[in-house]
Design an enzyme around this catalytic site. Structure first.
Site, PDB file in Angstrom:
ATOM      1  CB  SER A 118      -0.861   0.028   1.263  1.00 53.63           C
ATOM      2  OG  SER A 118      -1.667  -1.102   1.315  1.00 53.63           O
ATOM      3  CG  HIS A 139      -1.734  -0.275  -4.573  1.00 54.43           C
ATOM      4  ND1 HIS A 139      -2.378   0.906  -4.402  1.00 54.43           N
ATOM      5  CD2 HIS A 139      -1.952  -0.993  -3.443  1.00 54.43           C
ATOM      6  CE1 HIS A 139      -2.954   0.916  -3.218  1.00 54.43           C
ATOM      7  NE2 HIS A 139      -2.715  -0.221  -2.623  1.00 54.43           N
ATOM      8  CD  GLU A 151      -2.727   4.030  -6.870  1.00 52.91           C
ATOM      9  OE1 GLU A 151      -3.049   5.218  -6.756  1.00 52.91           O
ATOM     10  OE2 GLU A 151      -2.259   3.370  -5.925  1.00 52.91           O
ATOM     11  CG  ASN A 190      -3.404   3.618  -0.158  1.00 48.46           C
ATOM     12  OD1 ASN A 190      -4.630   3.651  -0.086  1.00 48.46           O
ATOM     13  ND2 ASN A 190      -2.731   2.499  -0.206  1.00 48.46           N
TER      14      ASN A 190
HETATM   15  P1  NAI Z   1      -3.305  -9.965   5.406  1.00 44.29           P
HETATM   16  O1  NAI Z   1      -2.763  -9.822   6.773  1.00 44.29           O
HETATM   17  O2  NAI Z   1      -4.747 -10.256   5.211  1.00 44.29           O
HETATM   18  O3  NAI Z   1      -2.481 -11.106   4.623  1.00 44.29           O
HETATM   19  C1  NAI Z   1      -1.097 -11.195   4.620  1.00 44.29           C
HETATM   20  C2  NAI Z   1      -0.713 -12.655   4.383  1.00 44.29           C
HETATM   21  O4  NAI Z   1       0.701 -12.742   4.173  1.00 44.29           O
HETATM   22  C3  NAI Z   1      -1.051 -13.600   5.554  1.00 44.29           C
HETATM   23  O5  NAI Z   1      -1.870 -14.656   5.082  1.00 44.29           O
HETATM   24  C4  NAI Z   1       0.309 -14.101   6.019  1.00 44.29           C
HETATM   25  O6  NAI Z   1       0.285 -15.448   6.474  1.00 44.29           O
HETATM   26  C5  NAI Z   1       1.125 -13.972   4.737  1.00 44.29           C
HETATM   27  N1  NAI Z   1       2.576 -13.909   4.910  1.00 44.29           N
HETATM   28  C6  NAI Z   1       3.289 -13.215   5.821  1.00 44.29           C
HETATM   29  N2  NAI Z   1       4.611 -13.382   5.603  1.00 44.29           N
HETATM   30  C7  NAI Z   1       4.740 -14.194   4.525  1.00 44.29           C
HETATM   31  C8  NAI Z   1       5.838 -14.712   3.795  1.00 44.29           C
HETATM   32  N3  NAI Z   1       7.095 -14.418   4.131  1.00 44.29           N
HETATM   33  N4  NAI Z   1       5.600 -15.499   2.726  1.00 44.29           N
HETATM   34  C9  NAI Z   1       4.321 -15.782   2.379  1.00 44.29           C
HETATM   35  N5  NAI Z   1       3.231 -15.323   3.014  1.00 44.29           N
HETATM   36  C10 NAI Z   1       3.444 -14.523   4.074  1.00 44.29           C
HETATM   37  O7  NAI Z   1      -2.889  -8.612   4.644  1.00 44.29           O
HETATM   38  P2  NAI Z   1      -3.574  -7.933   3.359  1.00 44.29           P
HETATM   39  O8  NAI Z   1      -4.619  -6.969   3.798  1.00 44.29           O
HETATM   40  O9  NAI Z   1      -3.898  -8.984   2.362  1.00 44.29           O
HETATM   41  O10 NAI Z   1      -2.342  -7.040   2.833  1.00 44.29           O
HETATM   42  C11 NAI Z   1      -1.296  -7.619   2.083  1.00 44.29           C
HETATM   43  C12 NAI Z   1      -0.540  -6.506   1.365  1.00 44.29           C
HETATM   44  O11 NAI Z   1      -1.456  -5.806   0.508  1.00 44.29           O
HETATM   45  C13 NAI Z   1       0.074  -5.454   2.287  1.00 44.29           C
HETATM   46  O12 NAI Z   1       1.302  -5.028   1.754  1.00 44.29           O
HETATM   47  C14 NAI Z   1      -0.959  -4.326   2.266  1.00 44.29           C
HETATM   48  O13 NAI Z   1      -0.374  -3.076   2.504  1.00 44.29           O
HETATM   49  C15 NAI Z   1      -1.457  -4.416   0.824  1.00 44.29           C
HETATM   50  N6  NAI Z   1      -2.805  -3.903   0.583  1.00 44.29           N
HETATM   51  C16 NAI Z   1      -3.817  -4.100   1.499  1.00 44.29           C
HETATM   52  C17 NAI Z   1      -5.092  -3.597   1.237  1.00 44.29           C
HETATM   53  C18 NAI Z   1      -6.219  -3.814   2.190  1.00 44.29           C
HETATM   54  O14 NAI Z   1      -7.280  -3.173   2.014  1.00 44.29           O
HETATM   55  N7  NAI Z   1      -6.096  -4.664   3.206  1.00 44.29           N
HETATM   56  C19 NAI Z   1      -5.394  -2.865  -0.019  1.00 44.29           C
HETATM   57  C20 NAI Z   1      -4.270  -2.797  -0.933  1.00 44.29           C
HETATM   58  C21 NAI Z   1      -3.017  -3.267  -0.614  1.00 44.29           C
END
Ligand code: NAI
Length: 282
Positions: A118, A139, A151, A190
């Site tokens: 993000s 993104h 993006e 963002n």
């Molecule tokens: P989340 O917490 O739901 O999922 C993250 C996942 O990554 C978890 O399932 C975790 O087990 C896994 N993980 C952690 N370390 C790992 C590794 N070394 N190898 C493989 N898997 C690993 O987080 P979310 O919300 O899906 O966010 C993920 C990314 O997307 C972040 O960088 C966030 O900033 C970005 N993002 C989030 C948005 C949102 O609305 N939540 C929107 C757009 C981007």
């Protein structure tokens, strides 16, 4: 481009993977947490049942997409034939840098490595690979199936071919690419959103208005589709906190995450996913 690998099967990664699978790509979805891979499937099925009920997709389309989606418990198998790898793990720079180093070793030399972060610009990850010209930001926004724009950020290190391939990929999954020719923390949406959230939090902390009133002002006076507190609940308060913390660490004039947000995390209130955030969910 045929084979996509998505790393991280959380809120975003699982939706991105299914969205690409819907468009006919073979998608390999990996998470370090095997349990998370399984629960992501249940969450996607629930989300899709809702979309099918609303007439957005057919059951047949969902079944076909599922056939294109392969769950992986080994990172090397997940990326060995990838043309494009999209990283969607937790918002943590050190973890992402470490992962990009591994991806550089494991993915085919031609593969593009993209991050869904993000806030973090891809040059901070490209430097841990030997292929910085093939690294960029792609993104997505949540919910991935409903949000039309993605993006794509081209850093100074990103080649024109990589940026074009990323734009073409976004077009092929039926989204509108928004190509940024220059890196900046938080990109466009963002950067604007964090200012809205900062101000919403300030108004709440000062006791000027309630969560409901601030959200109502945004939805009914400014015509935003969702208020900032409801949106943080949807994003996940842990992720919202990590995003704000990352911005604070990367930008001189950014504000530290609100103590109120910290307090919610300490009580295990992560938003919709735990049933309690700024609002209570059934
Ligand atoms: P989340 O917490 O739901 O999922 C993250 C996942 O990554 C978890 O399932 C975790 O087990 C896994 N993980 C952690 N370390 C790992 C590794 N070394 N190898 C493989 N898997 C690993 O987080 P979310 O919300 O899906 O966010 C993920 C990314 O997307 C972040 O960088 C966030 O900033 C970005 N993002 C989030 C948005 C949102 O609305 N939540 C929107 C757009 C981007």
């Amino acid at each position: 481009m045929n084979q996509i690998s998505v790393i991280g099967a959380g809120l975003m990664g699982s939706q991105i993977a299914l969205c690409a699978a819907f468009a006919g790509f073979k998608v390999h979805l990996y998470d370090v947490d095997e349990q998370r891979l399984q629960t992501s499937q249940q969450q996607l099925a629930k989300q899709m049942a809702n979309y099918i009920k609303r007439g957005l997709f057919s059951q047949e389309q969902f079944d076909q997409a599922n056939d294109n989606l392969i769950l992986e418990t080994s990172l090397s198998t997940a990326v060995e034939h990838a043309d494009l790898v999209i990283e969607a793990i937790v918002e943590d720079l050190a973890l992402k840098r470490n992962l990009f180093q591994q991806l550089d070793e494991l993915a085919p030399p031609h593969a593009i490595l993209a991050t869904n972060s993000s806030m973090i610009v891809s040059s901070m990850l490209a430097s841990s690979t030997t292929r910085p010209d093939q690294v960029c930001n792609i993104h997505f926004f949540n919910p991935v199936f409903l949000m039309a724009v993605v993006e794509v950020v081209k850093g100074a290190h990103t080649s024109n071919e990589t940026a074009q391939a990323a734009v073409d990929f976004v077009t092929r999954i039926h989204k509108t690419p928004l190509l940024l020719q220059k890196e900046i923390t938080g990109f466009i949406a963002n950067r604007i959103l964090t200012k809205v959230m900062e101000e919403a939090m300030f108004l709440l902390e000062e006791g000027v208005a309630t969560v409901e009133e601030i959200d109502l002002a945004c939805t009914k006076a400014l015509n935003h589709p969702i208020g900032p507190f409801a949106l943080m609940d949807l994003t996940g308060l842990d992720t919202a906190y990590a995003i704000q913390k990352t911005q604070f660490e990367l930008e001189e004039d950014a504000k530290a995450p609100s103590p109120l947000l910290k307090e919610k995390l300490a009580h295990g209130q992560l938003g919709r996913k735990t049933g309690q955030g700024f609002y209570t969910y059934q």
